[in-house]
Design a protein around this motif. Structure first.
Motif, PDB file in Angstrom:
ATOM      1  N   GLY A  60      32.258  62.141  47.791  1.00 33.83           N
ATOM      2  CA  GLY A  60      32.587  62.221  49.223  1.00 33.83           C
ATOM      3  C   GLY A  60      33.764  61.317  49.538  1.00 33.83           C
ATOM      4  O   GLY A  60      34.033  60.333  48.820  1.00 33.83           O
ATOM      5  N   ALA A  61      34.470  61.666  50.620  1.00 26.98           N
ATOM      6  CA  ALA A  61      35.621  60.849  51.024  1.00 26.98           C
ATOM      7  C   ALA A  61      35.176  59.438  51.410  1.00 26.98           C
ATOM      8  O   ALA A  61      35.933  58.483  51.297  1.00 26.98           O
ATOM      9  N   LYS A  62      33.935  59.320  51.849  1.00 26.37           N
ATOM     10  CA  LYS A  62      33.401  57.994  52.182  1.00 26.37           C
ATOM     11  C   LYS A  62      33.453  57.100  50.944  1.00 26.37           C
ATOM     12  O   LYS A  62      33.882  55.948  51.001  1.00 26.37           O
ATOM     13  N   TYR A  86      34.517  52.000  58.233  1.00 31.29           N
ATOM     14  CA  TYR A  86      35.630  51.214  57.685  1.00 31.29           C
ATOM     15  C   TYR A  86      35.317  49.710  57.674  1.00 31.29           C
ATOM     16  O   TYR A  86      35.457  49.042  56.652  1.00 31.29           O
ATOM     17  N   ASN A 140      43.845  56.532  60.117  1.00 30.66           N
ATOM     18  CA  ASN A 140      43.134  57.812  60.057  1.00 30.66           C
ATOM     19  C   ASN A 140      43.725  58.748  61.107  1.00 30.66           C
ATOM     20  O   ASN A 140      43.600  58.522  62.293  1.00 30.66           O
ATOM     21  N   ASP A 175      43.672  57.962  55.565  1.00 25.96           N
ATOM     22  CA  ASP A 175      42.510  58.845  55.556  1.00 25.96           C
ATOM     23  C   ASP A 175      42.903  60.157  56.233  1.00 25.96           C
ATOM     24  O   ASP A 175      42.905  60.276  57.454  1.00 25.96           O
ATOM     25  N   ILE A 209      41.417  63.085  55.947  1.00 23.00           N
ATOM     26  CA  ILE A 209      40.309  64.035  55.805  1.00 23.00           C
ATOM     27  C   ILE A 209      40.334  65.182  56.821  1.00 23.00           C
ATOM     28  O   ILE A 209      39.880  66.284  56.541  1.00 23.00           O
ATOM     29  N   TYR A 210      40.899  64.927  58.014  1.00 23.37           N
ATOM     30  CA  TYR A 210      40.931  65.989  59.042  1.00 23.37           C
ATOM     31  C   TYR A 210      42.284  66.716  59.092  1.00 23.37           C
ATOM     32  O   TYR A 210      42.593  67.351  60.098  1.00 23.37           O
ATOM     33  N   ARG A 226      29.258  66.543  48.631  1.00 23.34           N
ATOM     34  CA  ARG A 226      29.702  65.194  48.286  1.00 23.34           C
ATOM     35  C   ARG A 226      30.872  65.183  47.293  1.00 23.34           C
ATOM     36  O   ARG A 226      30.778  64.651  46.177  1.00 23.34           O
ATOM     37  N   TYR A 242      36.318  65.768  67.632  1.00 22.46           N
ATOM     38  CA  TYR A 242      35.670  64.789  68.504  1.00 22.46           C
ATOM     39  C   TYR A 242      36.407  64.677  69.840  1.00 22.46           C
ATOM     40  O   TYR A 242      37.634  64.795  69.876  1.00 22.46           O
TER      41      TYR A 242
END
Ligand code: PMP
Ligand code: GLU
Length: 398
Positions: free
Chosen positions: A100-102, A129, A172, A204, A206-207, A247, A325
């Motif tokens: 996972g990116a986490k 973070y 991000n 980051d 990711i989006y 993941r 979001y």
């Protein structure tokens, strides 16, 4: 009597986002009609071709260990996709697959930071973070973006936060929780500061596939060769391909950092599940239509949510440009009494909203943005309307 757990572990707060979505899921399982805007995960199913690739991998006995950095086929597929989507040029030995990116964010911090190092974080930020920085014994330094600047920090603010202890800057874009996207010019200005100080930049991305209004997306790693050398780009399949539970995340970095990350992973987690890696290959190499279809759905939902929310008395939001979001400003209720309770913060409001109106949202204090509530619109249009109807009633009857 047994000795206490480590000081670092004792200081970690559990993830509020995961806790709220777990609570909402449990309430639903208990038969309570809760509407959840808590979870930051697509409500869509993993595309069929990707699911099939995972199943096929199991049938083909792709069930054994892989190299710690991940299978070569996936690293190659990532290089190709990143070149095509973000104009990033990386070789497979500069790619590390993680759980996972986490986990990719965690590995990046652990590999670059020593105890006592400072990590500058553009706030509001994704709540994990700060905890991950502390887990490395490093120190998070928040740089607060102003609402009047569309929640984006400036190069001057970044420069002012850097000391000789600064090791990394974390950015991000599109942002969780603000949804804002940095322009190429804004990124160039931030990159110039980072280049001057020679600090790592954790980007980051990711989006990156979830941007709206026809705006084009730039990764900070692509703005100059020096930036590419200093950057660790985090990305993954969770958000773009509706694969949160598989993941699989990854990083693109210089080969020295990549090698250290693979060594770190080789002694802790090893690589992610082999069949999940093969499913990820298909997500990146197979047809990409579903990515665009999901993006379009998110854009429609965002438009509707933002328009309706801004018509409700006492709350407001800016129109985010990406991710899924919306940050709702509820500051007008601070100090007021609702349902016999004095509202002191977003935490009080969110708790009461869940208890009285059965709507789950995330209080943004956790994201260093007090007096906002985060609504994830990774849920159906029907649920969005249901949640907003309840918000209207909740406020009107308070
Ligand atoms: N970065 C950001 C900003 C996120 O919101 C998330 C969501 N969980 C992640 C990284 C991690 O994604 P995952 O571990 O599911 O790939
Ligand atoms: N990143 C998502 C969120 O912010 C998923 C939950 C998590 O991993 O914390 O809600």
């Amino acid at each position: 009597m047994v000795k206490p757990i480590s000081k670092i572990a004792a200081a970690i707060a559990p993830s509020v986002t995961l806790a709220i979505s777990a609570k909402a899921k449990q309430m639903k399982a208990d038969g309570i009609d809760v509407v959840s805007f808590g979870a930051g995960e697509p409500d869509f199913n993993t595309p069929e071709n990707v699911k099939e690739a995972g199943i096929q991998a199991i049938r083909d006995n792709k069930t054994r260990y892989t190299p710690a950095a991940g299978i070569m086929e996936l690293r190659q597929a990532i290089c190709k996709r990143m070149k095509e989507d973000l104009n990033l040029d990386y070789a497979p030995n500069e790619v590390v697959i993680a759980s996972g990116a986490k986990h990719s964010v965690y590995l990046s911090i652990m590999v670059c930071c020593d105890p006592g190092d400072e990590v500058v974080v553009a706030a509001p930020y994704w709540l994990s973070y700060a905890e991950m920085i502390r887990m490395a014994g490093a120190i998070p330094v928040e740089v607060h973006a102003k609402a009047s600047a569309n929640f984006k920090i400036t190069a001057e603010q970044l420069e002012a936060a850097i000391t000789d202890k600064t090791k990394m800057f974390m950015l991000n874009s599109p942002s969780n929780p603000t949804g804002m996207v940095y322009t190429k010019e804004e990124l160039e200005a931030l990159a110039a500061v980072c280049e001057k100080h020679g600090i790592y930049v954790l980007a980051d991305d990711i989006y990156c596939n979830l941007v709206y209004d026809g705006i084009s997306y730039t990764s900070i790693a692509s703005v100059s060769p020096a930036m590419k050398e200093q950057c660790i780009v985090v990305n993954g399949v969770s958000k773009s391909y509706a694969m949160t539970g598989w993941r699989v995340g990854y990083t693109l970095s210089n080969a020295t950092v990549a090698k250290a990350m693979a060594s770190y992973a080789s002694h802790s987690t090893g690589a992610p599940a082999t069949m999940a890696q093969w499913a990820a290959v298909e997500s990146l190499e197979g047809e990409q239509d579903s990515v665009e279809q999901m993006r379009q759905q998110f854009e429609l939902r965002r438009n509707h949510l933002v328009e309706r929310m801004n018509k409700i008395e006492g709350v407001s939001c800016i129109k985010p440009q990406g991710a899924f979001y919306v940050m709702m400003d509820m500051s007008s209720f601070v100090g007021k009494t609702m349902y016999g309770h004095v509202i002191e913060s977003d935490l009080d409001f969110a708790e009461l909203f869940l208890e009285k109106a059965l709507v789950a949202t995330v209080p943004c204090t956790a994201f260093a943005a007090p007096n906002f509530l985060r609504w994830s619109y990774a849920t159906s249009m029907e649920n969005i309307d249901k949640g907003l109807d309840r918000l209207e009633k909740f406020i009107a009857e308070a």
